[in-house]
Design a protein around this motif. Sequence first.
Motif, PDB file in Angstrom:
ATOM      1  N   ASN A  75     -28.097  56.254 -12.100  1.00 28.87           N
ATOM      2  CA  ASN A  75     -27.472  55.647 -10.929  1.00 28.87           C
ATOM      3  C   ASN A  75     -26.004  55.999 -10.759  1.00 28.87           C
ATOM      4  O   ASN A  75     -25.462  55.881  -9.651  1.00 28.87           O
ATOM      5  CB  ASN A  75     -27.629  54.116 -10.981  1.00 28.87           C
ATOM      6  N   GLN A  80     -24.297  58.969  -6.124  1.00 30.12           N
ATOM      7  CA  GLN A  80     -25.492  58.401  -5.474  1.00 30.12           C
ATOM      8  C   GLN A  80     -25.978  59.227  -4.282  1.00 30.12           C
ATOM      9  O   GLN A  80     -26.735  58.736  -3.437  1.00 30.12           O
ATOM     10  CB  GLN A  80     -25.278  56.951  -5.045  1.00 30.12           C
ATOM     11  N   GLY A 141     -33.660  53.702  -9.877  1.00 32.18           N
ATOM     12  CA  GLY A 141     -32.832  53.836  -8.689  1.00 32.18           C
ATOM     13  C   GLY A 141     -33.499  54.684  -7.621  1.00 32.18           C
ATOM     14  O   GLY A 141     -33.438  54.367  -6.423  1.00 32.18           O
TER      15      GLY A 141
END
Length: 301
Positions: A75, A80, A141
């Motif tokens: 993550n 991201q 994630g």
Amino acid sequence: MYRYLLHFWLCVLLLLQPLQGIAAASDSTATAVNQERLLVLGIGFGVGYTAMLVSLNKAWYKDQERTNFHFFNDNRQWKQMDKAGHFWGAFHQSRAGIDLLRWAGVPDKKAILYGGLTGIILQTPIEIFDGFQSDYGASVGDAIANTVGSAAVVAQELAWRKVRIMPKYSFRTTRYAAERPNVLGSTQPEQMLKDYNGQTYWLSVNLGDFLKEESRYPKWLSIAVGYGAEGMVYNDPELNKARGFDARRQFYLSPDLNLTHFKGRSKVLNTTLYVLSIIKIPAPALEYNRTDGLRFHPVYF
């Protein structure tokens, strides 16, 4: 990981045959399930997707060391950007799934709920494959981003029976790919898949859809909010900084075209617009990042 983009474009190729039906699905007046179309979709998709997964597994994972299934927390990597890509990919896969079921005459609410699972169904095998790799593993994630992407199109379809806020993708070449071409790509097609520095993900809002029908606001003009990041050569933030690279987030505001507004009687035109609607058209853009502050781009890709 950038496999989601490769996987997404493979899925686009898989769906090319029925795309004319997808593009016309929102205008369909069918009142009963077309069993022939539904059978063709089921068999074609099942066989095609199975073959694609087998090919992807052999091409991508065959030479990598495997271990027991496990999870891997990525993550903090790539600012991201990979999560934004998972959201974008799952959204459009679910969007296509919904429109395919509509094309086959499936009742609208069922088409939305069942078709909305398409992104999750298509993306989950990637996480399963990753879970057996010794160098990384399945990403919670990524799975969350896939789910949110699929849920975003389902929510819009249930609320408005159309997509008013369209996730889009754009790309520009950067100098960072030359630093690690084996990871970020040595050719432009590779960089479009691998170089997060050049990728931007957008939410393009069709403002005209939120206004009254008699409004004079041009229905073809949308406003897009974009997210990107730059200065990422290594996925680990500490290693990237230690090697002298300053990773930073970028935020954009730009006008955009609502391509679906231009649909007409031509199936070829409608199909082209449907495919292109996942991509942000180059346009002037205002950027903000913590290093440069506000910047204006006369044309931003």
